[in-house]
Design a protein around this motif. Sequence first.
Motif, PDB file in Angstrom:
ATOM      1  N   TYR A  93       0.860  -1.193   0.000  1.00  0.00           N
ATOM      2  CA  TYR A  93       0.000   0.000   0.000  1.00  0.00           C
ATOM      3  C   TYR A  93       0.889   1.232   0.000  1.00  0.00           C
ATOM      4  O   TYR A  93       1.954   1.239   0.620  1.00  0.00           O
ATOM      5  CB  TYR A  93      -0.917   0.026   1.216  1.00  0.00           C
ATOM      6  N   ARG A  94       0.438   2.258  -0.698  1.00  0.00           N
ATOM      7  CA  ARG A  94       1.210   3.490  -0.755  1.00  0.00           C
ATOM      8  C   ARG A  94       0.318   4.644  -0.309  1.00  0.00           C
ATOM      9  O   ARG A  94      -0.874   4.660  -0.588  1.00  0.00           O
ATOM     10  CB  ARG A  94       1.696   3.729  -2.184  1.00  0.00           C
ATOM     11  N   ALA A  95       0.927   5.606   0.409  1.00  0.00           N
ATOM     12  CA  ALA A  95       0.148   6.738   0.913  1.00  0.00           C
ATOM     13  C   ALA A  95       0.099   7.854  -0.112  1.00  0.00           C
ATOM     14  O   ALA A  95       1.121   8.218  -0.684  1.00  0.00           O
ATOM     15  CB  ALA A  95       0.769   7.250   2.200  1.00  0.00           C
ATOM     16  N   PRO A 139      -0.913  11.678  -0.092  1.00  0.00           N
ATOM     17  CA  PRO A 139      -1.356  12.750   0.796  1.00  0.00           C
ATOM     18  C   PRO A 139      -2.512  13.514   0.171  1.00  0.00           C
ATOM     19  O   PRO A 139      -2.532  13.758  -1.035  1.00  0.00           O
ATOM     20  CB  PRO A 139      -0.113  13.629   0.941  1.00  0.00           C
ATOM     21  N   ILE A 148       0.799  16.599  10.854  1.00  0.00           N
ATOM     22  CA  ILE A 148       0.407  15.262  10.437  1.00  0.00           C
ATOM     23  C   ILE A 148      -0.449  15.409   9.193  1.00  0.00           C
ATOM     24  O   ILE A 148      -1.494  16.063   9.224  1.00  0.00           O
ATOM     25  CB  ILE A 148      -0.368  14.555  11.549  1.00  0.00           C
ATOM     26  N   VAL A 149       0.039  14.856   8.117  1.00  0.00           N
ATOM     27  CA  VAL A 149      -0.671  14.988   6.853  1.00  0.00           C
ATOM     28  C   VAL A 149      -1.595  13.801   6.686  1.00  0.00           C
ATOM     29  O   VAL A 149      -1.169  12.652   6.803  1.00  0.00           O
ATOM     30  CB  VAL A 149       0.333  15.053   5.686  1.00  0.00           C
ATOM     31  N   LYS A 150      -2.830  14.104   6.418  1.00  0.00           N
ATOM     32  CA  LYS A 150      -3.779  13.014   6.157  1.00  0.00           C
ATOM     33  C   LYS A 150      -3.466  12.404   4.787  1.00  0.00           C
ATOM     34  O   LYS A 150      -2.985  13.098   3.891  1.00  0.00           O
ATOM     35  CB  LYS A 150      -5.205  13.560   6.152  1.00  0.00           C
ATOM     36  N   ALA A 151      -3.741  11.141   4.660  1.00  0.00           N
ATOM     37  CA  ALA A 151      -3.438  10.508   3.378  1.00  0.00           C
ATOM     38  C   ALA A 151      -4.372   9.351   3.125  1.00  0.00           C
ATOM     39  O   ALA A 151      -4.924   8.764   4.058  1.00  0.00           O
ATOM     40  CB  ALA A 151      -1.998  10.018   3.375  1.00  0.00           C
ATOM     41  N   TRP A 177      -4.475   5.611   1.770  1.00  0.00           N
ATOM     42  CA  TRP A 177      -3.558   4.512   1.462  1.00  0.00           C
ATOM     43  C   TRP A 177      -4.152   3.690   0.346  1.00  0.00           C
ATOM     44  O   TRP A 177      -5.253   3.165   0.475  1.00  0.00           O
ATOM     45  CB  TRP A 177      -3.315   3.667   2.703  1.00  0.00           C
ATOM     46  N   GLU A 178      -3.405   3.619  -0.759  1.00  0.00           N
ATOM     47  CA  GLU A 178      -3.925   2.919  -1.923  1.00  0.00           C
ATOM     48  C   GLU A 178      -3.157   1.634  -2.183  1.00  0.00           C
ATOM     49  O   GLU A 178      -1.948   1.571  -2.000  1.00  0.00           O
ATOM     50  CB  GLU A 178      -3.814   3.808  -3.166  1.00  0.00           C
ATOM     51  N   TYR A 179      -3.900   0.659  -2.652  1.00  0.00           N
ATOM     52  CA  TYR A 179      -3.287  -0.622  -3.006  1.00  0.00           C
ATOM     53  C   TYR A 179      -2.368  -0.439  -4.214  1.00  0.00           C
ATOM     54  O   TYR A 179      -2.760   0.176  -5.205  1.00  0.00           O
ATOM     55  CB  TYR A 179      -4.393  -1.623  -3.315  1.00  0.00           C
ATOM     56  N   VAL A 180      -1.156  -0.940  -4.110  1.00  0.00           N
ATOM     57  CA  VAL A 180      -0.240  -0.878  -5.248  1.00  0.00           C
ATOM     58  C   VAL A 180      -0.333  -2.210  -5.979  1.00  0.00           C
ATOM     59  O   VAL A 180      -0.037  -3.257  -5.400  1.00  0.00           O
ATOM     60  CB  VAL A 180       1.213  -0.655  -4.795  1.00  0.00           C
TER      61      VAL A 180
END
Lengths: 450, 330
Positions: free
Chosen positions: B202-204, B206, B222-225, B227-230
Amino acid sequence: MDSTLSDAVADYIEQRKQTKLEPLLKALNKVLDKSDDPVAIAQAKADYAEQAAPIEATFEPAIWLTDAAKRAKQISLATHAAKFTHSDAKASSMLVTQHEINSSYVTTASLKAKAIDAVGNAAALDLAKLLKIEVAGESLITQLQAGHLKALNAFTDDEQVLKEWQAGFKEALGDARLTGHTLTKQLYYPVTQSNSKDNAYHLLVPLTSSALAHKLHNTVTQTRFGEEAKAIKEARKKGHYHPQESVSFVETAVQNFGGSKPQNISQLNSERYGQSFLLNCAPPDYQGQIKSPSKQASFFNREFSYLTAKNVKEFRAFLANLKDSDRNFKTRYKRDFWYTQPILDTLFERAALLQNQTELTGWATSPDVKMKKAHCLWLDVFNDNASFQAEREKREWQEEVAHDFATWLLRKLENKDVYLLGDNEHSYFKKLCLQQLKAFERHTPKLGGL
Amino acid sequence: MSQYVLIKKLNVQNANAIAELTYGFPAITNFLGFAHALSRKLPASLNVNLGGVVVISHKNQVHARQPKGWGDYVFALTRNPLTHQGKTAPINEEGRMNMQISLLVELKGLVAGDTLTETDLKAHLKRLIPTLRLAGGQILGFEACELLNTEEQQAYALRRLMPGFVLMDRHEYLVAHFEQRKTEQDDVCLFDAWCDFATLTYRANPSEHQQTEDTVEAEQAIVKANWEYVPKPNAGYLVPIATGFCAISPLYDAGEVANVRDNTVPVTFAETAYSVGEWQSVHRLHHIESALWRYTDNHPWYIATTNELIQPIIEPDFIDSEAAFNPDNF
């Protein structure tokens, strides 16, 4: 890092000495702490001196090294150990150190830094640690392989002694004579030989690569228990940003070697508590039995949506992220092979599974059937109702099934805020489905033709 | 025109489920070895031999469980006889599995139309197959053993192997992915690229408006992000597989190495070589040839492989125009 390899070796020997002296020192300190009696103290000190003297003597570097060189043949340093196949296998172990970049298959040689294992008498494993001490990319192993032992020059002036050490330690690097053993695997591999028509074989003796298993073990534990991995997981849980990817190994299995005595297999095996991780290579799993679908109105029901949910989700994300610059062959290729095809695959797998359930045959003509006629005609292949079969033969249902598929997919992909899908896309999906459906149907078993 | 023997729905119990660092299916070399052994046992009078193998999995049951209901699988092990001292005998763990598979085996040397040899061959195969072992497991039985001589017969038979999954060789994916990784990162090794086919990543991403807000105190912010499946490096059901062996010693002449089972053949020490495979649904297998595994040997490599991959294109005649598929972007 100013220390040289020689210093590191001296440190190591000193360290070994201290661990030996520790119990004696403890005994001495105990007396010193407890009593004030000068006689007792003097006695304890004398005892200590007496017992420590022989230890001090053996750990004199030159003497210790001579002894170590003699013991070196009891162990062998290896990347591949025979004992992983069977704990009593006495075949040779191998040390592979070269690094190969241009190869398309993963082997030990594709690792840059290889963990070196030690097999043999557990009592001599301290030597393995000595040989593996690495300072600035150099260790006694690399020196031995280069045919010298310069690091040990500091401990003796005698050329003869140095030669003896070299010869002794060299024995730890591998057996002088390679042997197989009845308890190792040995397999025939057919090879082509230009000059003879008969089968020719090579006998392969596969050895487990402890270095590769160690690398995998470290990688897996790193993703699970490493400090950084924990921070990443935490960030992901809370939906916070983290520059690194969250990586996890799933569906892994654990294979244990050596039971409660992993050190009997090898040193590295003991370091990983006898455990070795295995990666899953099993084929996808499908449900072996499915129920008669007569109560469902359509084949594209909730169950089918559930099975394809992951693919649909990815497809939606893909469509949402399309830009104008993505109008190219690569994108279209991806759309077909990465996203549409897996959904079609699931469709045909489910259909074949249902068609193969011969004990359900006839469900489509039962009085309480709720499913659409076209879907019934497709799925209940072996129905022995003559008019049903006649209608099936007309193949008009194919068009409808493909149409329903396209409608279903479009509804699933709907995301009005980001993109619009219309008749063009509908007819595209329909065509794609119809074309594969026709090919699928061409070889579908017919009634009486199984 | 290639001819094939189809061994349909072969049931095997207690086959070896572990291939060095992979588990879940026997290494492909087991199936090649099975066909080779079968070929050797056929009487010479038939004058045929068996070559490459296509493996299709129907049912797959590894004898493993998750003791906690999640996490690592452990293998169900055998209880072995006690030692002479009455203690539990030490074992190295084994993984076993039951499976139902179909095999398509390349047949060479059969003259078309020679029905006499055909019946003879079938009779021999039916007698021989249950006597062999497959991947160390016992063969319990099989549904049918057929000869497929024409393309029509082959397509017909393949459809009857649904649902099932064919193992395809995808080592070129590994090479391509490794090249890709090398351009991103210098010290990457082939092993890392291989692991990418086994991991879930998973990759964040932002959220953009948040980022601009927080530039003032970027350190603590704190940056909201999201998380996406790679996705995996390539499409398809890709798995890491053991695909053969790589020699780690020179090739020794016959008799040079002590304590080996045969002193008349050259000996070499070897290790397992890994690659990537794909499980593909049978209805997408258009050419049996493309999934046909064969032995190759080129010291130090002893690898099972298929022919070069030719990626089929989904009928290009209707992908021609952009108009055919054009989601309107806002």
